[in-house]
Design a protein around this motif. Sequence first.
Motif, PDB file in Angstrom:
ATOM      1  N   PRO A   4      37.902  34.832  27.123  1.00 31.34           N
ATOM      2  CA  PRO A   4      37.841  33.416  27.513  1.00 31.34           C
ATOM      3  C   PRO A   4      39.185  32.689  27.444  1.00 31.34           C
ATOM      4  CG  PRO A   4      35.923  33.959  26.220  1.00 31.34           C
ATOM      5  CD  PRO A   4      36.847  35.166  26.157  1.00 31.34           C
ATOM      6  N   ASP A   5      40.098  33.138  26.595  1.00 30.21           N
ATOM      7  CA  ASP A   5      41.398  32.462  26.502  1.00 30.21           C
ATOM      8  C   ASP A   5      42.449  33.058  27.432  1.00 30.21           C
ATOM      9  OD1 ASP A   5      41.749  34.861  25.168  1.00 30.21           O
ATOM     10  OD2 ASP A   5      42.704  33.964  23.402  1.00 30.21           O
ATOM     11  N   THR A   6      42.035  33.877  28.381  1.00 29.82           N
ATOM     12  CA  THR A   6      42.934  34.491  29.353  1.00 29.82           C
ATOM     13  C   THR A   6      42.950  33.670  30.640  1.00 29.82           C
ATOM     14  OG1 THR A   6      42.448  36.688  28.486  1.00 29.82           O
ATOM     15  CG2 THR A   6      43.375  36.586  30.703  1.00 29.82           C
ATOM     16  N   VAL A   7      44.149  33.473  31.185  1.00 38.21           N
ATOM     17  CA  VAL A   7      44.280  32.815  32.480  1.00 38.21           C
ATOM     18  C   VAL A   7      44.552  33.902  33.516  1.00 38.21           C
ATOM     19  CG1 VAL A   7      45.604  31.187  33.887  1.00 38.21           C
ATOM     20  CG2 VAL A   7      45.146  30.675  31.475  1.00 38.21           C
ATOM     21  N   VAL A   8      43.696  33.978  34.507  1.00 41.49           N
ATOM     22  CA  VAL A   8      43.831  34.966  35.577  1.00 41.49           C
ATOM     23  C   VAL A   8      44.551  34.306  36.750  1.00 41.49           C
ATOM     24  CG1 VAL A   8      42.540  36.427  37.194  1.00 41.49           C
ATOM     25  CG2 VAL A   8      41.731  36.142  34.832  1.00 41.49           C
ATOM     26  N   VAL A   9      45.449  35.041  37.389  1.00 40.02           N
ATOM     27  CA  VAL A   9      46.147  34.538  38.570  1.00 40.02           C
ATOM     28  C   VAL A   9      45.500  35.211  39.781  1.00 40.02           C
ATOM     29  CG1 VAL A   9      48.378  34.292  39.731  1.00 40.02           C
ATOM     30  CG2 VAL A   9      48.256  34.263  37.218  1.00 40.02           C
ATOM     31  N   PRO A  10      44.595  34.497  40.467  1.00 43.33           N
ATOM     32  CA  PRO A  10      43.821  35.131  41.543  1.00 43.33           C
ATOM     33  C   PRO A  10      44.658  35.769  42.650  1.00 43.33           C
ATOM     34  CG  PRO A  10      42.818  33.065  40.915  1.00 43.33           C
ATOM     35  CD  PRO A  10      44.145  33.130  40.213  1.00 43.33           C
ATOM     36  N   THR A  11      45.752  35.157  43.050  1.00 53.05           N
ATOM     37  CA  THR A  11      46.539  35.751  44.140  1.00 53.05           C
ATOM     38  C   THR A  11      47.117  37.098  43.716  1.00 53.05           C
ATOM     39  OG1 THR A  11      48.429  34.430  43.415  1.00 53.05           O
ATOM     40  CG2 THR A  11      47.106  33.566  45.245  1.00 53.05           C
ATOM     41  N   SER A  12      47.567  37.207  42.479  1.00 55.99           N
ATOM     42  CA  SER A  12      48.078  38.486  41.985  1.00 55.99           C
ATOM     43  C   SER A  12      46.959  39.513  41.872  1.00 55.99           C
ATOM     44  CB  SER A  12      48.735  38.301  40.612  1.00 55.99           C
ATOM     45  OG  SER A  12      49.860  37.464  40.722  1.00 55.99           O
ATOM     46  N   LEU A  13      45.788  39.068  41.499  1.00 59.42           N
ATOM     47  CA  LEU A  13      44.651  39.973  41.364  1.00 59.42           C
ATOM     48  C   LEU A  13      44.256  40.564  42.717  1.00 59.42           C
ATOM     49  CD1 LEU A  13      42.533  41.199  39.523  1.00 59.42           C
ATOM     50  CD2 LEU A  13      41.150  39.153  39.874  1.00 59.42           C
ATOM     51  N   ARG A  14      44.260  39.758  43.755  1.00 63.90           N
ATOM     52  CA  ARG A  14      43.930  40.285  45.089  1.00 63.90           C
ATOM     53  C   ARG A  14      44.986  41.281  45.552  1.00 63.90           C
ATOM     54  NH1 ARG A  14      41.337  35.592  48.767  1.00 63.90           N
ATOM     55  NH2 ARG A  14      41.654  37.199  50.331  1.00 63.90           N
ATOM     56  N   ARG A  15      46.241  41.021  45.254  1.00 57.36           N
ATOM     57  CA  ARG A  15      47.314  41.958  45.602  1.00 57.36           C
ATOM     58  C   ARG A  15      47.118  43.279  44.858  1.00 57.36           C
ATOM     59  NH1 ARG A  15      52.054  39.482  43.729  1.00 57.36           N
ATOM     60  NH2 ARG A  15      51.254  37.767  44.954  1.00 57.36           N
ATOM     61  N   LEU A  16      46.778  43.209  43.575  1.00 59.74           N
ATOM     62  CA  LEU A  16      46.499  44.416  42.795  1.00 59.74           C
ATOM     63  C   LEU A  16      45.329  45.190  43.391  1.00 59.74           C
ATOM     64  CD1 LEU A  16      46.822  46.240  40.283  1.00 59.74           C
ATOM     65  CD2 LEU A  16      45.279  44.659  39.095  1.00 59.74           C
ATOM     66  N   ALA A  17      44.283  44.492  43.802  1.00 58.41           N
ATOM     67  CA  ALA A  17      43.111  45.149  44.394  1.00 58.41           C
ATOM     68  C   ALA A  17      43.492  45.891  45.678  1.00 58.41           C
ATOM     69  CB  ALA A  17      42.014  44.124  44.668  1.00 58.41           C
ATOM     70  N   ARG A  18      44.331  45.302  46.499  1.00 61.46           N
ATOM     71  CA  ARG A  18      44.777  45.982  47.725  1.00 61.46           C
ATOM     72  C   ARG A  18      45.576  47.239  47.388  1.00 61.46           C
ATOM     73  NH1 ARG A  18      45.373  40.669  49.502  1.00 61.46           N
ATOM     74  NH2 ARG A  18      47.580  40.624  48.975  1.00 61.46           N
ATOM     75  N   GLU A  19      46.437  47.161  46.377  1.00 60.28           N
ATOM     76  CA  GLU A  19      47.226  48.326  45.976  1.00 60.28           C
ATOM     77  C   GLU A  19      46.322  49.428  45.429  1.00 60.28           C
ATOM     78  OE1 GLU A  19      50.563  47.359  43.475  1.00 60.28           O
ATOM     79  OE2 GLU A  19      51.005  45.598  44.702  1.00 60.28           O
ATOM     80  N   LEU A  20      45.348  49.043  44.612  1.00 59.22           N
ATOM     81  CA  LEU A  20      44.415  50.038  44.066  1.00 59.22           C
ATOM     82  C   LEU A  20      43.623  50.704  45.176  1.00 59.22           C
ATOM     83  CD1 LEU A  20      43.122  48.155  40.917  1.00 59.22           C
ATOM     84  CD2 LEU A  20      44.618  50.160  40.979  1.00 59.22           C
ATOM     85  N   HIS A  21      43.255  49.933  46.200  1.00 58.48           N
ATOM     86  CA  HIS A  21      42.515  50.490  47.331  1.00 58.48           C
ATOM     87  C   HIS A  21      43.300  51.628  47.992  1.00 58.48           C
ATOM     88  CE1 HIS A  21      40.096  50.785  50.956  1.00 58.48           C
ATOM     89  NE2 HIS A  21      41.191  50.600  51.659  1.00 58.48           N
ATOM     90  N   SER A  22      44.615  51.469  48.065  1.00 61.66           N
ATOM     91  CA  SER A  22      45.430  52.508  48.707  1.00 61.66           C
ATOM     92  C   SER A  22      45.573  53.753  47.833  1.00 61.66           C
ATOM     93  CB  SER A  22      46.814  51.953  49.064  1.00 61.66           C
ATOM     94  OG  SER A  22      47.558  51.700  47.896  1.00 61.66           O
ATOM     95  N   LEU A  23      45.291  53.638  46.541  1.00 61.64           N
ATOM     96  CA  LEU A  23      45.475  54.756  45.619  1.00 61.64           C
ATOM     97  C   LEU A  23      44.187  55.466  45.211  1.00 61.64           C
ATOM     98  CD1 LEU A  23      48.003  53.004  43.215  1.00 61.64           C
ATOM     99  CD2 LEU A  23      48.537  54.695  44.981  1.00 61.64           C
ATOM    100  N   VAL A  24      43.070  54.763  45.279  1.00 64.86           N
ATOM    101  CA  VAL A  24      41.808  55.272  44.744  1.00 64.86           C
ATOM    102  C   VAL A  24      40.797  55.434  45.878  1.00 64.86           C
ATOM    103  CG1 VAL A  24      39.956  54.791  43.097  1.00 64.86           C
ATOM    104  CG2 VAL A  24      42.287  54.091  42.573  1.00 64.86           C
ATOM    105  N   ASP A  25      40.007  56.495  45.816  1.00 65.91           N
ATOM    106  CA  ASP A  25      38.992  56.726  46.837  1.00 65.91           C
ATOM    107  C   ASP A  25      38.126  55.487  47.034  1.00 65.91           C
ATOM    108  OD1 ASP A  25      39.845  59.290  47.255  1.00 65.91           O
ATOM    109  OD2 ASP A  25      38.369  60.188  45.911  1.00 65.91           O
ATOM    110  N   GLU A  26      37.726  55.255  48.264  1.00 64.25           N
ATOM    111  CA  GLU A  26      37.007  54.039  48.624  1.00 64.25           C
ATOM    112  C   GLU A  26      35.686  53.855  47.873  1.00 64.25           C
ATOM    113  OE1 GLU A  26      36.027  51.579  52.672  1.00 64.25           O
ATOM    114  OE2 GLU A  26      37.321  53.339  52.703  1.00 64.25           O
ATOM    115  N   GLY A  27      34.997  54.935  47.545  1.00 66.55           N
ATOM    116  CA  GLY A  27      33.707  54.818  46.872  1.00 66.55           C
ATOM    117  C   GLY A  27      33.793  54.509  45.380  1.00 66.55           C
ATOM    118  N   VAL A  28      34.992  54.565  44.830  1.00 70.09           N
ATOM    119  CA  VAL A  28      35.173  54.345  43.391  1.00 70.09           C
ATOM    120  C   VAL A  28      35.179  52.847  43.099  1.00 70.09           C
ATOM    121  CG1 VAL A  28      36.742  54.663  41.438  1.00 70.09           C
ATOM    122  CG2 VAL A  28      36.458  56.490  43.125  1.00 70.09           C
ATOM    123  N   ARG A  29      34.359  52.479  42.120  1.00 72.66           N
ATOM    124  CA  ARG A  29      34.338  51.078  41.676  1.00 72.66           C
ATOM    125  C   ARG A  29      35.178  50.989  40.418  1.00 72.66           C
ATOM    126  NH1 ARG A  29      28.820  48.637  42.026  1.00 72.66           N
ATOM    127  NH2 ARG A  29      28.520  49.652  40.055  1.00 72.66           N
TER     128      ARG A  29
END
Length: 167
Positions: A128-153
């Motif tokens: 609860p005391d963590t501040v998330v930066v949504p724009t950075s999180l979406r960028r991380l998600a795109r990078e992970l998509h390129s590295l990890v199989d599509e079916g992996v959650r």
Amino acid sequence: RATPRPPLVVGWRQFVFAAATFEDEATAALLQAAADSWLQLARGAELLLATDADDGRSDAQIAPDTRGAVAVRIHRCSTCRGRRCARPPCDGRREGWLARTKVLSLVAALAERYGEASGRRFFLKFDPDTVVVPTSLRRLARELHSLVDEGVRLIIEIGGDCTRLRE
């Protein structure tokens, strides 16, 4: 040579944010601050909060007001206690701020509620005391998509002392 996949268009509907909470005014204020700030930028995501079985608040009182940006779900850990027992025997486990049992219950609730058919791929467990930066999180998600199989959650854990990635 592997053919690169096209970049993922990351939408917030692919995200579930999750946090463990308890009956505490300061923690509730931190969750409301998240709802008033960075969660407003994640319209379409969901928020799952895990609390103790003996939390005396209603689900509506536990859930921060996101003004419709993020749907909030409440999970009550059946084996977690926030209060001391008056006398033994005591049902459940009281761990205080450690909340190990509650976090395990939260992860199990994520798996149960958000099966593969849910369309949710990214699960972010935060304190609860963590501040998330949504724009950075979406960028991380795109990078992970390129590295990890599509079916992996993926479960991403962000806290004051660590950041971890799990399949």
